[in-house]
Design an enzyme around this catalytic site. Structure first.
Site, PDB file in Angstrom:
ATOM      1  CE  LYS A 120      -1.672   3.503   2.411  1.00  0.00           C
ATOM      2  NZ  LYS A 120      -1.105   4.305   3.502  1.00  0.00           N
ATOM      3  CG  ASP A 138      -6.660   3.991   2.547  1.00  0.00           C
ATOM      4  OD1 ASP A 138      -7.562   3.623   1.762  1.00  0.00           O
ATOM      5  OD2 ASP A 138      -6.640   5.117   3.056  1.00  0.00           O
TER       6      ASP A 138
END
Length: 220
Positions: A120, A138
């Site tokens: 991420k 996220d």
DNA sequence: CTCCCGATAT
DNA sequence: ATATCAGGAG
């Protein structure tokens, strides 16, 4: 969600915010890596408060090493998980100096070898610093994707791959910012504000939350 | 899976 | 009081 609905979904978010940007404050790719690494399980506002002073004097990996782990902890102690984050940022800076000539690599595999940087965080850096069409999933995007039906999956990676397939041009570059900002300010975890959501009619989320009732005056 | 962990909103 | 916040590593 059908193809035409997906286009309409993004078109509305795009019209509402033509030039979405990260809310993390960073002056260069190195500061961006640090800020994103610090942002795990913390708010952007909290991270910015801590990095504002830090980044006045620290703009390069070497300067971070010169500062040292203990001093870094003092800067970021108001952020959750600060012990492991401080250790990671120092180790990450050391590796940037030792292996990458002090520069942030424009490569996901290379980024993921940095301590404290996972998929991420790497995707955020690739998108914001290097303009890549990545989808950094996220907590917000994971929630928005699953709630709306835009991109469902049991893991962030599964949602990311679905977003990659489902998102058409010209929305690919900014898609992840539109989704994260929508998740942060409208499609919130605790109290989603469906009554003012501009894509509510395209959304699969069943309990469309009503507007809050006017507060009744308290009995004395 | 657990651990890490302070600030903020509800 | 408790859930949540731009997750990642062991």
């Amino acid at each position: 969600m059908k193809r035409a609905e997906i286009v309409e979904f993004y078109a509305r978010l795009a019209a509402d915010n033509p030039h979405p940007e990260t809310e993390l404050e960073a002056g260069n790719p190195f500061q961006l890596v640090v800020a994103v690494a610090l942002s795990a399980q913390a708010t952007d506002v909290g991270v910015n408060k801590a990095t504002r002073r830090l980044f006045e004097t620290v703009t390069t990996p070497q300067q971070m090493l010169d500062l040292g782990e203990d001093a870094l902890k003092q800067h970021i102690k108001t952020i959750g998980l600060f012990n492991t984050k401080a250790k990671n940022v120092i180790a990450l800076s050391q590796r940037l100096v030792d292996v990458y000539g002090g520069e942030v690599p424009n490569d996901r595999d290379a980024l993921e070898t940095l301590p404290g940087v996972g998929r991420k965080t790497a995707n955020v850096v690739l998108n914001v610093a290097f303009g890549a069409e990545t989808f950094a999933v996220d907590t917000h995007i994971f929630r928005v994707g699953n709630r709306t039906g835009l991109a469902r999956g049991k893991t962030p990676l599964a949602v990311e791959l679905k977003l990659d397939k489902a998102t058409p041009q010209p929305f690919r570059l900014h898609a992840h910012h539109w989704l994260i900002l929508h998740g942060r300010y409208v499609c919130k975890a605790r109290r989603p504000e469906c009554w003012r959501c501009i894509v509510a009619d395209l959304c699969a989320f069943k309990p469309k939350t009503p507007p809050p009732k006017a507060a009744l005056p308290k009995e004395p």
